[in-house]
Design a protein around this motif. Structure first.
Motif, PDB file in Angstrom:
ATOM      1  N   ILE A  55     -38.775 -54.084  94.114  1.00 15.72           N
ATOM      2  CA  ILE A  55     -40.020 -54.492  94.777  1.00 15.72           C
ATOM      3  C   ILE A  55     -41.220 -54.364  93.842  1.00 15.72           C
ATOM      4  O   ILE A  55     -42.125 -55.193  93.849  1.00 15.72           O
ATOM      5  CB  ILE A  55     -40.249 -53.670  96.079  1.00 15.72           C
TER       6      ILE A  55
ATOM      7  N   GLN B 204     -43.048 -46.796 107.005  1.00 16.25           N
ATOM      8  CA  GLN B 204     -42.740 -48.082 106.393  1.00 16.25           C
ATOM      9  C   GLN B 204     -42.988 -48.049 104.884  1.00 16.25           C
ATOM     10  O   GLN B 204     -42.178 -48.555 104.095  1.00 16.25           O
ATOM     11  CB  GLN B 204     -43.579 -49.196 107.034  1.00 16.25           C
TER      12      GLN B 204
ATOM     13  N   LYS C 144     -39.399 -54.618 105.728  1.00 18.87           N
ATOM     14  CA  LYS C 144     -40.168 -53.372 105.739  1.00 18.87           C
ATOM     15  C   LYS C 144     -41.558 -53.585 105.135  1.00 18.87           C
ATOM     16  O   LYS C 144     -42.532 -52.966 105.578  1.00 18.87           O
ATOM     17  CB  LYS C 144     -39.414 -52.277 104.982  1.00 18.87           C
ATOM     18  N   ALA C 145     -41.659 -54.444 104.141  1.00 17.52           N
ATOM     19  CA  ALA C 145     -42.954 -54.743 103.555  1.00 17.52           C
ATOM     20  C   ALA C 145     -43.828 -55.505 104.540  1.00 17.52           C
ATOM     21  O   ALA C 145     -45.036 -55.261 104.645  1.00 17.52           O
ATOM     22  CB  ALA C 145     -42.780 -55.548 102.271  1.00 17.52           C
TER      23      ALA C 145
ATOM     24  N   LYS D 237     -39.026 -47.614  98.015  1.00 15.57           N
ATOM     25  CA  LYS D 237     -37.652 -47.349  97.589  1.00 15.57           C
ATOM     26  C   LYS D 237     -36.832 -48.621  97.433  1.00 15.57           C
ATOM     27  O   LYS D 237     -35.693 -48.574  96.959  1.00 15.57           O
ATOM     28  CB  LYS D 237     -36.962 -46.426  98.609  1.00 15.57           C
ATOM     29  N   ILE D 238     -37.388 -49.759  97.846  1.00 12.21           N
ATOM     30  CA  ILE D 238     -36.640 -51.016  97.769  1.00 12.21           C
ATOM     31  C   ILE D 238     -36.426 -51.394  96.303  1.00 12.21           C
ATOM     32  O   ILE D 238     -37.401 -51.522  95.551  1.00 12.21           O
ATOM     33  CB  ILE D 238     -37.384 -52.146  98.505  1.00 12.21           C
TER      34      ILE D 238
ATOM     35  N   ASP E 198     -40.352 -46.329 102.910  1.00 12.67           N
ATOM     36  CA  ASP E 198     -39.157 -47.153 102.704  1.00 12.67           C
ATOM     37  C   ASP E 198     -39.415 -48.281 101.703  1.00 12.67           C
ATOM     38  O   ASP E 198     -38.543 -48.616 100.895  1.00 12.67           O
ATOM     39  CB  ASP E 198     -38.702 -47.754 104.041  1.00 12.67           C
ATOM     40  N   VAL E 199     -40.622 -48.864 101.757  1.00 10.61           N
ATOM     41  CA  VAL E 199     -40.937 -49.989 100.879  1.00 10.61           C
ATOM     42  C   VAL E 199     -40.835 -49.592  99.413  1.00 10.61           C
ATOM     43  O   VAL E 199     -40.274 -50.327  98.589  1.00 10.61           O
ATOM     44  CB  VAL E 199     -42.337 -50.556 101.185  1.00 10.61           C
TER      45      VAL E 199
ATOM     46  N   LYS F 264     -46.105 -45.204  95.517  1.00  9.08           N
ATOM     47  CA  LYS F 264     -45.025 -44.949  94.566  1.00  9.08           C
ATOM     48  C   LYS F 264     -45.286 -43.653  93.802  1.00  9.08           C
ATOM     49  O   LYS F 264     -44.360 -42.886  93.485  1.00  9.08           O
ATOM     50  CB  LYS F 264     -44.927 -46.116  93.574  1.00  9.08           C
TER      51      LYS F 264
ATOM     52  N   PRO G 255     -39.470 -58.300 101.797  1.00  7.10           N
ATOM     53  CA  PRO G 255     -38.548 -57.601 102.707  1.00  7.10           C
ATOM     54  C   PRO G 255     -39.221 -57.296 104.040  1.00  7.10           C
ATOM     55  O   PRO G 255     -40.447 -57.185 104.130  1.00  7.10           O
ATOM     56  CB  PRO G 255     -38.231 -56.306 101.943  1.00  7.10           C
TER      57      PRO G 255
END
Length: 236
Positions: A166, A156, A90-91, A162-163, A159-160, A197, A88
């Protein structure tokens, strides 16, 4: 984005080659070790909290410390075009921030090491010699940019993690990464994901770090600062 990331890697490689020619790489490593210890002292209350320990270790060991990143960087330069197609945005942005931070930090460390090598050859690094070198090389805009990158990286990463999916994507890619010879890169990504995380609210970790680092930077650049009496650095 892929080209920007590769550019950061090439920049660090060029600086490493120059540092080796100048014979200051051991001093850069010693400086990085001192800085890591200083970070752990400055943010000891965060480092002692279980949910922040992995994130603190990731910053210290994977982004800022004296670890040899050459294999990770070589892996990344080789596969980044393919990663850009599957990860993604954001990653990819987080990865760009991480490599940008690494390049800028190494550049600043190299300037510091050259100053220390000239003025304190063969002497151990102390809070007083560090503060003197920090103030003498200046580059306050770059120091501020360093903090800004960390702030953006925190956004970033928040947000990552929370994908949806992922974490599973990273987990399932471990064996293919090993077979492709890019396990060092995969481990870097996996440690970063797992570290943030575990935090939950990433900003609860990042914001105190940013506030303290900003305050320390401004104190070190204060024109009226008198060293060594008013040194704002903690004892390491």
């Amino acid at each position: 984005m892929a080209q920007a990331i590769i550019k950061h890697i090439h920049r660090v490689n060029a600086l490493r080659d120059l540092a080796l020619k100048l014979n200051i790489m051991p001093l850069i490593h010693a400086l990085q070790e001192w800085q890591c210890e200083r970070l752990l002292v400055s943010h000891d209350d965060l480092a002692q909290q279980a949910r922040y320990q992995k994130a603190m270790a990731f910053f210290v060991e994977e982004l800022y410390g004296p670890k040899d990143f050459s294999q990770r960087d070589a892996d990344l330069a080789r596969v980044i075009p393919k990663l850009a197609k599957v990860l993604p945005d954001k990653a990819m942005n987080a990865m760009d921030d991480a490599l940008s931070l690494n390049a800028l930090s190494f550049n600043l460390d190299m300037d510091m090491a050259q100053y220390l090598n000239t003025h304190y050859p063969n002497a151990p690094i102390t809070r007083d010699t560090y503060a003197e070198a920090y103030r003498s090389i200046g580059r306050q805009d770059d120091r501020q940019h360093q903090i800004d990158i960390i702030s953006h990286l925190g956004d970033q990463l928040a947000d990552v993690v929370k994908i949806p999916g992922i974490g599973m994507l990273i987990k399932l890619s471990r064996r293919p990464a090993k077979l492709a010879g890019v396990l060092a890169l995969h481990e870097f990504l996996e440690r970063g994901f797992n570290a943030f995380k575990a935090i939950g609210d990433v900003q609860c970790f990042i914001q105190p770090v940013l506030e303290r680092e900003k305050a320390l930077m401004h104190n070190l650049f204060e024109p009226t600062l008198s060293l060594p009496d008013d040194n704002p650095l903690p004892h390491v």
